[in-house]
Enzyme design. Structure first.
Site, PDB file in Angstrom:
ATOM      1  N   SER A 126     -19.404  30.390 -15.074  1.00  0.00           N
ATOM      2  CA  SER A 126     -18.403  30.531 -14.021  1.00  0.00           C
ATOM      3  C   SER A 126     -17.966  29.160 -13.519  1.00  0.00           C
ATOM      4  CB  SER A 126     -19.021  31.317 -12.857  1.00  0.00           C
ATOM      5  OG  SER A 126     -18.189  31.246 -11.724  1.00  0.00           O
ATOM      6  N   TYR A 150     -26.243  32.292  -6.536  1.00  0.00           N
ATOM      7  CA  TYR A 150     -25.542  32.852  -7.700  1.00  0.00           C
ATOM      8  C   TYR A 150     -25.103  31.738  -8.649  1.00  0.00           C
ATOM      9  CZ  TYR A 150     -21.487  34.416 -10.395  1.00  0.00           C
ATOM     10  OH  TYR A 150     -20.584  34.631 -11.416  1.00  0.00           O
ATOM     11  N   LYS A 154     -26.261  30.525 -12.659  1.00  0.00           N
ATOM     12  CA  LYS A 154     -25.359  30.246 -13.800  1.00  0.00           C
ATOM     13  C   LYS A 154     -25.689  28.891 -14.408  1.00  0.00           C
ATOM     14  CE  LYS A 154     -22.851  33.963 -13.909  1.00  0.00           C
ATOM     15  NZ  LYS A 154     -23.093  34.919 -15.001  1.00  0.00           N
TER      16      LYS A 154
END
Ligand code: NAD
Ligand code: UD1
Length: 362
Positions: A126, A150, A154
């Site tokens: 992302s 989050y 990643k």
């Protein structure tokens, strides 16, 4: 050549669109998803839209044994790994759940791949790994500085992939850093179906357009941008899906990373205005304070993917939002509208409301 491709998280928003593109290309698609954030309906639609049989396993990737059984049942040649948790705010409130799900799922997957001699992987990273960027548009070698759990999962997964590829040169891994996926399949049969109140702008705006919510809260109009509202690089989910096929086609030994975006930005006010145009509905809004952790502008430099993957995202903002609206107006309550007896909280859709774009040509 027909290959068997394992799509983890294939019932989800981006995974389902990619699964259709893979099946349309003639590949055999095996989906593993625990339906934590998706519907079995999406799986049915993939088969229906691609006119293909899709193998579905309701399995949690944290369960290594169950995942191993899936590998035992299919001659998998490559994997696209979408499965994971993705809500930024939730990851701040429940970091352990995020680290557990996203990291353990990926470690299990890599172990099963290794044990079964499957070396080709495309992973959903992302743009969130860039945090607040120092440079615009953002190239792949920009500083990586995620600002929430989050985003850190990643980046950790990216690092794990780089490490396994460095340790064994049979691995061929592509890390894809998506910018802001929006839009839906032009049929309006599948699309984004967030649970609860949407965190992201476009699903929220669509729910206002369809009458499910009263107005959009605009998170600040005092940013350093042309109209003062936040600018993002929105990309049509079908273009994004095609980016995965291109990544599979261009896998090379080692681990490489690509930005998938358009390189063009749109502001919050532009999203609202364009949605009014494509839906014919007014979108009331109020400007409130900035959201914690937000940035003014995020914009991809997609030139590496354009060049090395021979891929380009070319669907316009009008098409992205017309397709989002087509899906939303046909399914005011998402996939729940197709389940008999499911509760609804939206008025009946306007039959003239749809505004689909032509079928994808790629
Ligand atoms: P999504 O939630 O619609 O899809 C993810 C799917 O993974 C869901 O179907 C969910 O049920 C499944 N899943 C979650 N945990 C699982 C587990 N432990 N085992 C098996 N299945 C599990 O999300 P999406 O928008 O399609 O995103 C796909 C991927 O792309 C995610 O990894 C996400 O982090 C990444 N990504 C998304 C965006 C975005 O804006 N949508 C942006 C950048 C990156
Ligand atoms: C969010 C995530 C990011 C993720 C990305 C794509 C946060 C803090 N970041 O980022 O990690 O990679 O989605 O999934 O959640 N906006 C409003 N009102 C709203 C919602 C959003 O004004 O109700 C504004 C935001 O301030 C921003 C723009 O709209 O300027 C887009 O927001 P959003 O869709 O949440 O995407 P990102 O901020 O890029």
């Amino acid at each position: 050549m027909q290959e068997t491709i394992l799509v983890t998280g294939g019932a989800g928003y981006i995974g389902s669109h990619t699964a259709i593109a893979l099946a349309e290309r003639g590949h055999r698609v095996v989906i593993v998803d625990n339906l934590a954030n998706s519907s079995r309906r999406a799986v049915e639609r993939i088969g229906e839209l691609a006119r293909a049989e899709v193998d579905f396993h309701e399995v949690d990737l944290v369960d290594n044994e169950a995942l191993g059984e899936v590998f035992g049942q299919h001659a998998i040649s490559s994997v696209i790994h979408f499965a994971g948790l993705k809500a930024v705010g939730e990851s701040v409130a429940e970091p352990l759940g995020y680290y557990r799900t996203n990291l353990i799922s990926t470690i299990n997957l890599l172990e099963q791949m290794e044990a079964n001699h499957v070396w080709d992987l495309v992973f959903s990273s992302s743009a969130t790994v860039y945090g607040d960027p120092d440079l615009l548009p953002i190239p792949e070698d920009a500083k990586l500085q995620p600002t929430n759990p989050y985003g850190r999962t990643k980046l950790m997964i990216e690092d794990i992939c780089r490490d396994v590829a460095a340790a064994d040169d049979r691995w061929r891994i592509s890390l894809l850093r998506y910018f802001n996926p929006v839009g839906a399949h032009p049929s309006g049969r599948i699309g984004e179906d967030p649970r609860g109140i949407p965190n992201n702008l476009v699903p929220y705006v669509m729910q206002v357009a369809v009458g499910r919510r009263d107005q959009v809260q605009v998170y600040g109009d005092d940013w350093n941008t042309a109209d003062g509202t936040g600018v993002r690089d929105y990309i049509h989910v079908v273009d994004l899906a095609m980016g995965h096929l291109a990544a599979l086609d261009h896998l090379e030994p080692g681990c490489d990373v690509f930005n998938l975006g358009t390189g063009t930005g749109a502001s919050v006010f532009e999203i609202i205005k364009t949605t009014e145009n494509v839906s014919g509905r007014p979108i009331p809004f109020e400007v409130i304070g900035r959201r914690d952790g937000d940035i003014a502008t995020s914009l991809a430099d997609p030139s590496k993917a354009n060049r090395n993957l021979e891929w380009r995202a070319d669907r316009s903002l009008d098409v992205m939002l017309a397709d989002s609206w087509n899906w939303q107006s046909k399914h005011p309550n998402g996939f729940a509208d197709d389940d008999p007896g499911a509760p609804t909280d939206a008025p009946a859709p306007d039959p003239d409301g749809g505004g689909a774009s032509p079928m994808p040509t790629s």
